[in-house]
Design an enzyme around this catalytic site. Sequence first.
Site, short mmCIF file in Angstrom:
data_model
loop_
_atom_site.label_atom_id
_atom_site.label_comp_id
_atom_site.label_asym_id
_atom_site.label_seq_id
_atom_site.Cartn_x
_atom_site.Cartn_y
_atom_site.Cartn_z
CG ASP A 1 -2.06 0.42 0.77
OD1 ASP A 1 -2.07 2.35 0.77
OD2 ASP A 1 -3.33 0.82 1.39
CB SER B 1 -6.38 2.98 0.00
OG SER B 1 -4.82 3.54 0.20
CB THR C 1 -6.03 -2.27 1.04
OG1 THR C 1 -5.60 -0.92 0.48
CG2 THR C 1 -5.92 -3.68 0.16
CG ASP D 1 -1.08 5.01 3.21
OD1 ASP D 1 -0.95 5.34 1.99
OD2 ASP D 1 -1.75 4.46 3.85
CG HIS E 1 -2.32 5.11 -3.21
ND1 HIS E 1 -1.36 5.07 -1.61
CD2 HIS E 1 -3.57 4.28 -2.71
CE1 HIS E 1 -1.89 4.84 -1.09
NE2 HIS E 1 -3.07 4.45 -1.33
CG HIS F 1 -3.28 8.91 -1.36
ND1 HIS F 1 -3.89 8.09 -1.06
CD2 HIS F 1 -2.33 8.26 -0.27
CE1 HIS F 1 -4.60 7.30 -0.36
NE2 HIS F 1 -3.39 7.33 0.40
#
Length: 551
Positions: A52, A93, A161, A283, A326, A423
């Site tokens: 992630d 996400s 996710t 992430d 991403h 992001h």
Amino acid sequence: MTGFAKKRLISLVLALVFLLSMVGTVSAQQLAIPQMPAEQKQVKNLIMMIPDGMGLPHVTLARWYKGGELFTMDQMACGLVRTYASDSAITDSAPAATVMATGYKSHTGFIGTLPDIANMPGLDPIKPGEERRPVATILEAAKLKGLATGLVATSQIPHATPAGFSAHYPNRNKYELLIEQQVYNNIDVVFGGGYQYLEKREDKENLISALKNRGYEYITERDELLTTKGDKVWGMFAPVDLAYDFDRPEHEPTLAEMTKKALEILSKDSDGFFLMIEGSKIDWAAHANDPIGVISDIMAFDDAVKVALDFALSDGNTALIVAADHFTGGMSIGNLDKDYDIQHVSAFIEPLKKAKVTGEGLEKKLNSDRSNIIEVMEEFFGICDLTEDEIHAIATVKAGAVNEVVGPIISRRALLGWTSHGHTGNDVVLYMYHPRGYRYCGVIDNSDINKYMQDVLDINLTETTEKLFVNAYDAFTAIGASLKVDSKDPENPILIVNNGKKEMKFPVNKDIAIINGKEIQLPGVVVYTGEFDEFDISKWYVSQEAIDLMK
């Protein structure tokens, strides 16, 4: 110019025109997707791994930290993935997981449902009435086909996710709702964090008892994971998320250990399996601009990739996909306007090598009044030249956010730049393995990942959606039934359908129907996509099998 030269020039121009015309007729899809007979494409097992938020700069930095050695996933790199959402160039996400799981781009915060708007270039608009409709995931379709299924993550299991592959609701923050759907979605193996969402629930549901009643072995310790021989295992190893690998306590398993055990269990099924594995906190570290957390969990993720690839290589009938959802943080190796080209790699790595914990781990070393900041930063981050401003920033930042301050502090010393705490819209790297070489190359869309998974597992998600998620109001009224919602318990509403001869009750987020007091298991969960304070009768979805039971 001679006659020969003119003829040669004309020939070159014609050749160029021909080549340009040919380029115009070859789509990106044709370039990216190799042609191969269907029987050669299809495999028994599929592993989808998601680091992630992992961008290429993160991997480059972690590789240098490792000593320059290639990661396992490096040998699988084959292309790039575009990551935009249905209405935004930069994805969240939730829609990123949704598009990989379902094939449909969606909106920020939406889990396993269509968006309200699809207006990015090249996308078809959402048909009126289809907004927020649940759409089937590759995991649900694999389960319906008879495959074993699994989820592994280092976040809480109802996080964006894992939820995107196993639940449906247009609000990613409804963790209690999402995990209830996950419990009733009959996933064979679930490993991660988040047991507080099973134990301390506003709706008073006892989901741990529900798991045990449905045949699961429920475990919470690393030792239990390593020794379990169960066929259906639900492992929750932290109240919320697991620690970063650099900070990991002994009772928590590594991502590689969870991956290995999941493969051991799922591979018992002779029909095959689908397994999604997420390195969740790459992430989170990037959001905090904490390079130590990023490095920690990229290295741990690659260890898990090695486990998965070793399994695939030995099995001979398993495909493996690795792709981030991403890029987070916009990190760059180098924050210099000049002299950037004379920096040895040690200038970037040596400051990072001094750190013994991540920014999150460092916060736990501070005492309650944070009076030991200087000592802790020197001992655990190797920084002994803090400025007064830096000390003040650490002392005053809110609890749980120290990494957002110390991450940039060590980044400055390691000459690392960051553009964002959010992001970014960059493409991410695609990594693939297939036992017969069937893999995409070039630049693909994130929806293509889902197309590939349907392809290799011989699954049609459009058909699966029609089986699992039918609009209850439209379908039941078409056969003369009436509908109402029992909302006496607003946390656990029940859809009630009656045709004068038969009454059916559908508790939300469960895979059961109650007909004249008898409980019947359905092939998918009952989904309500509206607000839980108004209960719009038109926003309930049930399986086609549920409709057929009323006929």
